[in-house]
Enzyme design. Structure first.
Site, PDB file in Angstrom:
ATOM      1  CG  HIS A  60       1.177  -6.908   4.577  1.00  0.00           C
ATOM      2  ND1 HIS A  60       1.022  -8.004   5.399  1.00  0.00           N
ATOM      3  CD2 HIS A  60       0.558  -7.231   3.416  1.00  0.00           C
ATOM      4  CE1 HIS A  60       0.330  -8.944   4.758  1.00  0.00           C
ATOM      5  NE2 HIS A  60       0.047  -8.506   3.548  1.00  0.00           N
ATOM      6  CG  ASP A 157      -1.065 -12.433   2.914  1.00  0.00           C
ATOM      7  OD1 ASP A 157      -0.488 -11.349   2.873  1.00  0.00           O
ATOM      8  OD2 ASP A 157      -2.295 -12.534   3.100  1.00  0.00           O
ATOM      9  CD  GLU A 187      -2.651  -6.095   3.908  1.00  0.00           C
ATOM     10  OE1 GLU A 187      -3.215  -6.040   2.809  1.00  0.00           O
ATOM     11  OE2 GLU A 187      -2.709  -7.124   4.627  1.00  0.00           O
ATOM     12  CD  GLU A 188      -3.111 -10.152   6.161  1.00  0.00           C
ATOM     13  OE1 GLU A 188      -4.321 -10.077   5.900  1.00  0.00           O
ATOM     14  OE2 GLU A 188      -2.272 -10.680   5.405  1.00  0.00           O
ATOM     15  CG  ASP A 210      -0.065  -8.171  -0.125  1.00  0.00           C
ATOM     16  OD1 ASP A 210       0.286  -9.293   0.293  1.00  0.00           O
ATOM     17  OD2 ASP A 210      -0.919  -7.479   0.445  1.00  0.00           O
ATOM     18  CG  HIS A 296      -5.712 -14.956   4.669  1.00  0.00           C
ATOM     19  ND1 HIS A 296      -6.553 -13.967   5.118  1.00  0.00           N
ATOM     20  CD2 HIS A 296      -4.603 -14.317   4.233  1.00  0.00           C
ATOM     21  CE1 HIS A 296      -5.972 -12.793   4.963  1.00  0.00           C
ATOM     22  NE2 HIS A 296      -4.790 -12.974   4.408  1.00  0.00           N
TER      23      HIS A 296
HETATM   24 CO    CO Z   1      -3.496 -11.285   3.829  1.00  0.00          CO
HETATM   25 ZN    ZN Z   2      -1.217  -9.597   2.173  1.00  0.00          ZN
END
Ligand code: CO
Ligand code: ZN
Length: 320
Positions: A60, A157, A187-188, A210, A296
């Site tokens: 992603h 990420d 994706e998130e 990922d 994150h």
């Molecule tokens: Co993420």
């Molecule tokens: Zn991810």
């Protein structure tokens, strides 16, 4: 690795706003694909023709961030989260809006999203709205650097997954399958891009490249994944339970080729395969995960050996 990653990370791409990074990736991969196209949602798809089953590999392109919801009387920009943003992990960081306006992300006393705001130094509401628009996204400003064997950057990420997929396309010689490299959007915010792309491609096997949470540091998750121990083969997460055959294939290949691997069992989170596994008559799925620390937050850490192991294993799988 670090230079290409810097380029990838410098193109901001909060979910729904992935165009800039998509066009950069497109430029990079054009010479290495038989066909490159985008779909209605903005997924970027590269096809490498080959005999054999259709294999879809996703990474992603989007990252977590913030979106402006309104400007208050004093000119502070109120925001809501795009994806899993936690004020306690991101407060105090500089942020940048799509149009280049910068500010500071400030968490309220209780660190609830509804108390958070971005301070762009505006005089009042009118001044604020002359500089940014409601609905604009903002991303965290970050540094990308190496320390020891480790790579540190924001948005690892999942730019690190994009990097692996780009490298696989570049280095792939004899493709034993019909290879679809898909750089997905959104994706998130719920694995959205993968769903339409999976439907369109209808692959036999789908893999996601990922990041995963590592458990090897004081604030680590409850997991065995560690930085530096190799590519983490996904067994399951909240979005999918991986197909036995795919996990076994990947583990056998790694053993034969001497590629370091570990296992990825995650009790939270999900990834793109969760949206593809249940399409049509069902799709076999698996995942190649790169463990990271501080996922994150505005600054994450990975190990270059895990990145190399991931690329090597992906290549072995596509060439087998
Ligand atoms: Co993420
Ligand atoms: Zn991810």
């Amino acid at each position: 690795m670090i230079n290409q990653l810097k380029e990838l990370v410098s193109k901001k791409s909060v979910s729904g706003n992935e165009r800039v990074v998509a066009s950069y990736i497109k430029e990079q991969i054009l010479p290495y694909a038989d066909k490159v196209y985008e779909d209605a949602l903005g997924n970027l798809i590269a096809v490498r023709r080959g005999e054999g089953p259709k294999v879809m590999v996703m990474a992603h392109m989007d990252e977590i961030g913030l979106v402006a919801t309104f400007a208050d009387d004093k000119g502070f920009i109120r925001v809501s989260a795009v994806g899993g943003v936690h004020p306690q992990k991101t407060a105090g960081r500089p942020v940048i809006f799509e149009n280049g306006v910068m500010g500071v992300f400030v968490a309220g006393k209780e660190q609830k999203m509804s108390d958070c705001y971005i301070d762009i130094g505006a005089k009042d509401q009118r001044d604020a709205l002359s500089r940014i628009e409601i609905g604009m996204t903002a991303s965290f400003v970050t540094e990308t650097f190496e320390t020891g064997e480790k790579i540190v950057s924001g948005a690892l990420d999942n730019r690190i997954g994009c990097f692996c997929l780009i490298e696989a396309l570049k280095r792939l010689k004899n493709c034993s399958c019909e290879f679809y490299a898909v750089f997905t959007v959104q994706e998130e915010v719920g694995l959205r891009g993968a769903k339409v792309s999976g439907f369109e491609i209808a692959p036999e096997v789908a893999l996601a490249v990922d990041v995963t949470l590592s458990g090897d540091h004081p604030e680590g998750a409850d997991t065995s994944a560690s930085l530096g121990k190799g590519c983490a083969i996904k067994m399951r997460d909240r979005s999918a339970i991986c197909s036995r055959e795919v996990v076994e294939d990947l583990e056998n290949l790694a053993a034969r080729k001497g590629i370091p691997i570990q296992r990825d069992v995650l009790s939270s989170g999900g990834t793109d395969i969760g949206s593809v596994q249940l399409l049509g008559k069902g799709v076999q799925v698996g995942g190649l995960s790169i463990p990271i620390r501080y996922c994150h937050s505005a600054i994450e850490m990975a190990d270059r050996k895990d990145v190399e192991a991931t690329i090597a294993l992906l290549l072995a799988y596509l060439e087998k």
